[in-house]
Write an enzyme that holds these catalytic residues in place. Sequence first.
Site, PDB file in Angstrom:
ATOM      1  N   ARG A  28       4.127  11.008  -7.957  1.00 52.33           N
ATOM      2  CA  ARG A  28       4.434  12.441  -7.812  1.00 52.33           C
ATOM      3  C   ARG A  28       4.561  13.114  -9.176  1.00 52.33           C
ATOM      4  O   ARG A  28       4.178  14.263  -9.348  1.00 52.33           O
ATOM      5  CB  ARG A  28       5.698  12.615  -6.962  1.00 52.33           C
ATOM      6  N   ASP A 313       8.778  -0.355   3.569  1.00 54.86           N
ATOM      7  CA  ASP A 313       8.164  -1.172   2.514  1.00 54.86           C
ATOM      8  C   ASP A 313       8.929  -2.471   2.258  1.00 54.86           C
ATOM      9  O   ASP A 313       8.394  -3.391   1.638  1.00 54.86           O
ATOM     10  CB  ASP A 313       8.094  -0.377   1.200  1.00 54.86           C
ATOM     11  N   ARG A 344       0.843  -5.687   8.143  1.00 54.03           N
ATOM     12  CA  ARG A 344       2.008  -6.498   7.755  1.00 54.03           C
ATOM     13  C   ARG A 344       2.700  -7.153   8.937  1.00 54.03           C
ATOM     14  O   ARG A 344       3.540  -8.038   8.731  1.00 54.03           O
ATOM     15  CB  ARG A 344       2.999  -5.655   6.936  1.00 54.03           C
ATOM     16  N   ARG A 386       3.160  -6.644  -1.573  1.00 57.59           N
ATOM     17  CA  ARG A 386       4.511  -6.913  -1.054  1.00 57.59           C
ATOM     18  C   ARG A 386       4.566  -8.236  -0.280  1.00 57.59           C
ATOM     19  O   ARG A 386       5.592  -8.909  -0.270  1.00 57.59           O
ATOM     20  CB  ARG A 386       5.006  -5.748  -0.200  1.00 57.59           C
TER      21      ARG A 386
HETATM   22  C1  S3P Z   1       5.116   6.340   0.220  1.00 59.57           C
HETATM   23  C2  S3P Z   1       5.413   6.501   1.528  1.00 59.57           C
HETATM   24  C3  S3P Z   1       5.405   5.412   2.516  1.00 59.57           C
HETATM   25  C4  S3P Z   1       5.426   4.048   1.830  1.00 59.57           C
HETATM   26  C5  S3P Z   1       4.479   3.969   0.675  1.00 59.57           C
HETATM   27  C6  S3P Z   1       4.816   5.021  -0.365  1.00 59.57           C
HETATM   28  C7  S3P Z   1       5.134   7.525  -0.652  1.00 59.57           C
HETATM   29  O1  S3P Z   1       4.244   5.505   3.313  1.00 59.57           O
HETATM   30  O2  S3P Z   1       5.121   3.035   2.756  1.00 59.57           O
HETATM   31  O3  S3P Z   1       4.532   2.695   0.073  1.00 59.57           O
HETATM   32  O4  S3P Z   1       5.212   7.386  -1.884  1.00 59.57           O
HETATM   33  O5  S3P Z   1       5.057   8.637  -0.115  1.00 59.57           O
HETATM   34  P1  S3P Z   1       4.164   6.497   4.587  1.00 59.57           P
HETATM   35  O6  S3P Z   1       4.592   7.781   4.098  1.00 59.57           O
HETATM   36  O7  S3P Z   1       2.750   6.511   5.019  1.00 59.57           O
HETATM   37  O8  S3P Z   1       5.041   5.877   5.604  1.00 59.57           O
END
Ligand code: S3P
Length: 429
Positions: A28, A313, A344, A386
Amino acid sequence: MSYIDVKKVDSFDTEIEDIASDKSISHRCAIFSLLSDEPSTIINYLRAEDTLNTLNIVKLLGAEVEDDGKTLIITPPKEIKEPPVVLDCGNSGTAMRLFMGLLASKEGFFVLHGDKYLASRPMRRVADPLRKIGAKIDGRVKGNLSPIAIRGAKLEGFKYESPISSAQVKSAMILAALHASEMSYFSEPALSRDHTERMLLGMGAEVISDKNEIRIAPLTSPLKPLNIKVPADPSSGFFFAVAAAITPNSRVVLRDISLNPTRIEAYKVLQKMGAHIEFMEKENIFEPMGDIVVQYGSLKGVEVSEHIPWLIDELPALSIAMAVAEGVSRVKNASELRVKESDRITTVVENLKLCGIDAKEFDDGYEIVGGKMIENSIVNSYGDHRVAMSFAIAGLIAGVRVEDIECINTSFPNFISILEEITEVNYGD
Ligand code: S3P
């Protein structure tokens, strides 16, 4: 394809100051720096494959990046540039989906692609709501799979009720809403990780959230730049939390880690299972951050069916604690696990079986019969970072070989060197 052999250890007591920086926040930082007209300063940006790919894309879109090895200064372009090459997101669903939201409104033609794992992950969850507000997006298999091609277009404001709780979908839609013609409203069934809302609000955007409902006003001027120190990633730290929780007489201190409530739910489950865990908040700028201390405890089985987006995660690592815990553990309402870097549900259950553990799959989760000794065994990462790191941690109590470990570099390049401070690790090709 290389493998590691992780040797069994009797006990350990360690402090870790170099857990990888937070991956979600790092992506981000790079992407949101494009929303300002001044340079953003980012300390501790995650230098792992996924987030370096994102930084490279930001450069291809016209940003200039100065990097002294610790601090990044990202100077955004006046207007996003149409890149002369395709944009490589590597293994990262977050990068691909967030860039879809950002680029849908930008003038030009953009192609996002990634590795063979990302090529099978669904992009329709973002492409469909974006198309409804005017975006021109296409891809393989009826516009669902990468490569994804975007021709920037004018976007309308929206009211979108997302059927899934996903921070990636939410963030993509918020980025689109910032460049839409009217006010937009987004909701999700339950709150997913909220870094996007916190960071954009900090940058001066009108992104007003009330739990899982958000109102987003279109930007009328560029946002303030970011000036941020990225905390350590609680998802990466969690591998070592499980390590301490399952190894008798062991303890770990995880330093300067994000304590964002949407990210530490797995630690709370581990605590409920019987591990001794303390959270010590030290700072709260965009996010609370501090230290987490985890100590061995005799673990009991648990059912995990709530707040799934807050620990999605960490479920592979938690499955190792579940295998060690006395009694049956179950994970439910977690069908999202099937569309992560690997499926997973299948990869965790198959690897647990290879370790001699009784485990079975459901459509939306799994059941693990714990309490039996994990066997010295050989497992595969299935190309999923992971899964690789979770089973490397199982090695601390059983001795495990994990094959195909290159994927660890997508999120936590120094994982093995930290593990080597705890136990003996041998490599092979
Ligand atoms: C993330 C959101 C999650 C997570 C991913 C990182 C993010 O996914 O599993 O590792 O940085 O917005 P989802 O938003 O698809 O659940």
